[in-house]
Scaffold this motif. Structure first.
Motif, PDB file in Angstrom:
ATOM      1  N   THR A  96       0.852  -1.200   0.000  1.00  0.00           N
ATOM      2  CA  THR A  96       0.000   0.000   0.000  1.00  0.00           C
ATOM      3  C   THR A  96       0.887   1.250   0.000  1.00  0.00           C
ATOM      4  O   THR A  96       1.676   1.443   0.932  1.00  0.00           O
ATOM      5  CB  THR A  96      -0.903  -0.001   1.258  1.00  0.00           C
ATOM      6  OG1 THR A  96      -1.563  -1.267   1.319  1.00  0.00           O
ATOM      7  CG2 THR A  96      -1.912   1.126   1.218  1.00  0.00           C
ATOM      8  N   PRO A  97       0.772   2.100  -1.024  1.00  0.00           N
ATOM      9  CA  PRO A  97       1.725   3.231  -1.113  1.00  0.00           C
ATOM     10  C   PRO A  97       1.650   4.225   0.046  1.00  0.00           C
ATOM     11  O   PRO A  97       2.661   4.778   0.443  1.00  0.00           O
ATOM     12  CB  PRO A  97       1.340   3.924  -2.427  1.00  0.00           C
ATOM     13  CG  PRO A  97       0.575   2.909  -3.207  1.00  0.00           C
ATOM     14  CD  PRO A  97      -0.097   2.011  -2.213  1.00  0.00           C
ATOM     15  N   PHE A  98       0.424   4.453   0.593  1.00  0.00           N
ATOM     16  CA  PHE A  98       0.287   5.438   1.669  1.00  0.00           C
ATOM     17  C   PHE A  98      -0.572   4.897   2.810  1.00  0.00           C
ATOM     18  O   PHE A  98      -1.572   4.226   2.567  1.00  0.00           O
ATOM     19  CB  PHE A  98      -0.376   6.723   1.149  1.00  0.00           C
ATOM     20  CG  PHE A  98       0.473   7.476   0.177  1.00  0.00           C
ATOM     21  CD1 PHE A  98       1.591   8.178   0.612  1.00  0.00           C
ATOM     22  CD2 PHE A  98       0.166   7.472  -1.180  1.00  0.00           C
ATOM     23  CE1 PHE A  98       2.392   8.866  -0.290  1.00  0.00           C
ATOM     24  CE2 PHE A  98       0.960   8.158  -2.081  1.00  0.00           C
ATOM     25  CZ  PHE A  98       2.080   8.855  -1.638  1.00  0.00           C
ATOM     26  N   CYS A  99      -0.161   5.226   4.043  1.00  0.00           N
ATOM     27  CA  CYS A  99      -1.005   4.964   5.210  1.00  0.00           C
ATOM     28  C   CYS A  99      -1.290   6.306   5.878  1.00  0.00           C
ATOM     29  O   CYS A  99      -0.378   7.144   6.009  1.00  0.00           O
ATOM     30  CB  CYS A  99      -0.296   4.058   6.220  1.00  0.00           C
ATOM     31  SG  CYS A  99      -0.101   2.383   5.616  1.00  0.00           S
ATOM     32  N   VAL A 100      -2.528   6.493   6.299  1.00  0.00           N
ATOM     33  CA  VAL A 100      -2.938   7.759   6.910  1.00  0.00           C
ATOM     34  C   VAL A 100      -3.433   7.463   8.323  1.00  0.00           C
ATOM     35  O   VAL A 100      -4.295   6.608   8.509  1.00  0.00           O
ATOM     36  CB  VAL A 100      -4.079   8.402   6.085  1.00  0.00           C
ATOM     37  CG1 VAL A 100      -4.590   9.653   6.772  1.00  0.00           C
ATOM     38  CG2 VAL A 100      -3.613   8.701   4.675  1.00  0.00           C
ATOM     39  N   THR A 101      -2.857   8.149   9.323  1.00  0.00           N
ATOM     40  CA  THR A 101      -3.233   7.895  10.715  1.00  0.00           C
ATOM     41  C   THR A 101      -3.826   9.151  11.347  1.00  0.00           C
ATOM     42  O   THR A 101      -3.311  10.260  11.152  1.00  0.00           O
ATOM     43  CB  THR A 101      -1.991   7.436  11.518  1.00  0.00           C
ATOM     44  OG1 THR A 101      -1.450   6.284  10.867  1.00  0.00           O
ATOM     45  CG2 THR A 101      -2.362   7.070  12.942  1.00  0.00           C
ATOM     46  N   ILE A 102      -4.905   8.921  12.083  1.00  0.00           N
ATOM     47  CA  ILE A 102      -5.546  10.032  12.802  1.00  0.00           C
ATOM     48  C   ILE A 102      -5.252   9.886  14.290  1.00  0.00           C
ATOM     49  O   ILE A 102      -5.518   8.824  14.875  1.00  0.00           O
ATOM     50  CB  ILE A 102      -7.069  10.023  12.552  1.00  0.00           C
ATOM     51  CG1 ILE A 102      -7.298  10.261  11.063  1.00  0.00           C
ATOM     52  CG2 ILE A 102      -7.790  11.029  13.437  1.00  0.00           C
ATOM     53  CD1 ILE A 102      -8.681  10.559  10.669  1.00  0.00           C
ATOM     54  N   ASP A 103      -4.666  10.910  14.891  1.00  0.00           N
ATOM     55  CA  ASP A 103      -4.361  10.868  16.318  1.00  0.00           C
ATOM     56  C   ASP A 103      -5.056  12.027  17.048  1.00  0.00           C
ATOM     57  O   ASP A 103      -5.807  12.786  16.434  1.00  0.00           O
ATOM     58  CB  ASP A 103      -2.838  10.869  16.550  1.00  0.00           C
ATOM     59  CG  ASP A 103      -2.178  12.131  16.038  1.00  0.00           C
ATOM     60  OD1 ASP A 103      -2.893  13.131  15.792  1.00  0.00           O
ATOM     61  OD2 ASP A 103      -0.943  12.131  15.877  1.00  0.00           O
ATOM     62  N   TYR A 104      -4.788  12.175  18.354  1.00  0.00           N
ATOM     63  CA  TYR A 104      -5.505  13.192  19.131  1.00  0.00           C
ATOM     64  C   TYR A 104      -5.151  14.610  18.693  1.00  0.00           C
ATOM     65  O   TYR A 104      -6.018  15.483  18.690  1.00  0.00           O
ATOM     66  CB  TYR A 104      -5.257  12.979  20.633  1.00  0.00           C
ATOM     67  CG  TYR A 104      -6.082  11.810  21.145  1.00  0.00           C
ATOM     68  CD1 TYR A 104      -7.470  11.948  21.319  1.00  0.00           C
ATOM     69  CD2 TYR A 104      -5.502  10.585  21.416  1.00  0.00           C
ATOM     70  CE1 TYR A 104      -8.231  10.875  21.751  1.00  0.00           C
ATOM     71  CE2 TYR A 104      -6.255   9.510  21.846  1.00  0.00           C
ATOM     72  CZ  TYR A 104      -7.630   9.659  22.017  1.00  0.00           C
ATOM     73  OH  TYR A 104      -8.396   8.606  22.431  1.00  0.00           O
TER      74      TYR A 104
END
Ligand code: ATP
Length: 474
Positions: free
Chosen positions: A427-435
């Motif tokens: 998977t070329p990109f991973c997107v993470t949502i944090d606080y």
């Protein structure tokens, strides 16, 4: 907890170079573990040389077909598509020469019962090199008389070679007798030749023009193996380009270049590709000029695609056997049988080359460095932790992105493990949502190949990825 506190990425050590794939078994295991390719009928112990594409494998394979199909029928303005049936009139295979000539020489070991292709055995290959042509069955028998079986090593145990026709034969209708036998097509090309007149007339085509097709072909190979490299059921992506005699060599050269370029544009490393022209003794019964685009697989340099000048052999034979003229009249009323330049690439074999080429690993991580167009998922979205306040906005972003890209949503396990899984499936990109992101509406986007992480506005993720794909360097 923020992203930077949570994610101490131990694999981000540039001192640990990633290495290429060196053995096929490593890829076979990865494909099974990660849902690319499974052994067929596995719960019954499998069936030799048959494989099933899993959820990620089929995404990759469909993307390959899409890329090839568009390159032929959309970006070329003189190629039309067809989808012919697999079962054809049995006379087709007499006309094509397959009933008479589609044979491989087969030997059995009387001791261990292993089967071998005689022309692949060392003594026969050495004799072929000495003679400059494929030895006759008698010549093969002579050099194999005291040879050892490559499987069990027993000397003098091989039978005399006999010709074995590689077409699968079956029967049409409920009664199995010789009058109603049909073959599973061993190549897709003949479905194109028999439709030459239909396509030319219905689409009002003038020479030169081509017909493209993707479809299954079946060959009862004596020695299938090396994962999906050689199987008995496989898919071909073939294009037959019809030209006036006399212009055939020029079109052959043009297609040879165009096809090599296609492999490079699709992310295959140029140093792993080469063109191998066939010598006179390697030419098929129909060919005037031919060669292979080869790829350096972990098993060595092997054919990926064949480019053939098939002359007027096929249309000429179908004219003769069907009694229907497949001549063409040009604007000066010259009547002739068109010549054919064929480009024929195995879809499964190309998928295998894409996977071998994409594979990189060191002791910490395995990365499938697919070209984005072949990556089964283009992007994955993660909430940093499984907490509603993070899961909900992550889900909203996921729903937005999957309108455009095949997107994965993953909450299971540590963030590091999720990154590792997506590196391994490419998977070329991973997107993470944090606080922190909840406060300023930002996300962390992580690049598969460099492991670089950037903070970008949540609203810009889609355009960021689109731009990155447009500017992707192959
Ligand atoms: P090979 O020498 O490897 O048997 P071929 O010269 O018989 O191949 P072609 O008849 O030119 O192959 O077929 C065109 C393409 O179809 C090949 O370049 C290959 O990519 C694919 N192909 C042929 N046979 C197989 C097979 N048994 N399994 C998977 N792909 C195949």
């Amino acid at each position: 907890m923020t992203m930077s506190e949570q994610n101490k990425d131990s694999a981000a050590d540039p001192q640990k170079p990633l290495k290429d794939l060196t053995d096929m078994q490593t890829l076979v295991s990865l494909c099974k573990r990660r849902g690319f390719v499974f052994p067929s009928s596995e719960i019954y112990g499998g069936i030799n040389s048959c494989w099933d594409y899993g959820p990620l494998g089929i995404e990759l394979k469909m993307a390959v077909k899409d890329s090839w199909w568009k390159s032929m029928t959309q970006f070329q303005d003189d190629v039309e598509g067809v989808d012919a049936s697999i079962l054809m009139h049995p006379r087709v295979w007499e006309a094509s020469g397959h009933v008479e000539n589609f044979n491989d020489p087969l030997v059995d070991c009387k001791k261990c019962k292993a089967r071998h292709r005689a022309d692949h055995l060392k003594p026969v290959r050495e004799l072929e090199a000495k003679l400059g042509h494929l030895p006759t069955l008698e010549e093969m028998a002579k050099v194999l008389e005291n040879a050892g079986c490559p499987n069990c090593g027993t000397a003098g145990s091989l039978t005399a070679p006999r010709l074995f026709n590689m077409m699968f034969k079956t029967h049409m209708g409920p009664v199995a007798d010789e009058g109603n036998h049909v073959y599973l097509r061993p190549e897709t090309a003949q479905g194109i030749f028999v439709n030459f007149r239909n396509v030319q007339e219905s689409m009002r085509r003038k020479l030169p023009f081509g017909i493209a097709q993707i479809g299954k072909a079946f060959r009862n190979e004596i020695t299938p193996g090396n994962f999906t490299f050689r199987t008995r059921e496989f898919e071909q992506m073939e294009m037959q380009y019809f030209v006036s005699p006399g212009t055939d060599t020029e079109h052959f050269e043009r297609w040879r270049e165009a096809r090599l370029q296609w492999h490079i544009e699709n992310g295959i490393r140029p140093n792993k590709l080469r063109f191998h022209p066939h010598g006179q003794n390697e030419l098929a019964h129909y060919a005037k000029q031919a060669g292979d685009i080869q790829y350096e697989f972990p098993i060595g340099w092997q054919e990926l695609e064949g480019i053939h000048n098939r002359t007027d052999f096929d249309l000429g034979r179908h004219t003769e056997f069907s009694g229907k003229s497949l001549h063409y009249s040009d604007e000066n009323n010259n009547k002739f049988i068109p010549y054919v330049i064929e480009t024929s690439v195995g879809c499964d074999r190309f998928v295998l080359a894409v996977m071998c080429d994409a594979y990189r690993a060191n002791e910490d991580r395995v990365v499938m460095q697919f070209h984005p167009k072949f990556a089964p998922y283009k992007v994955a979205v993660f909430p940093l932790m499984k907490k509603d306040e993070l899961v909900e906005p992550a889900k909203r972003l996921y729903d937005e992105l999957r309108k455009t890209f095949k997107t994965d949503f993953d909450v299971a396990g540590s963030i590091g493990k999720r990154y590792r899984r997506h590196e391994e499936i490419g998977t070329p990109f991973c997107v993470t949502i944090d606080y922190d992101g909840l406060i300023d509406q930002s996300v962390t986007i992580r690049h598969r190949d460099t492991m670089a992480q950037e903070r970008i506005p949540m609203a810009k993720v889609k355009s960021y990825i689109e731009t990155a794909f447009q500017n992707w360097k192959v």
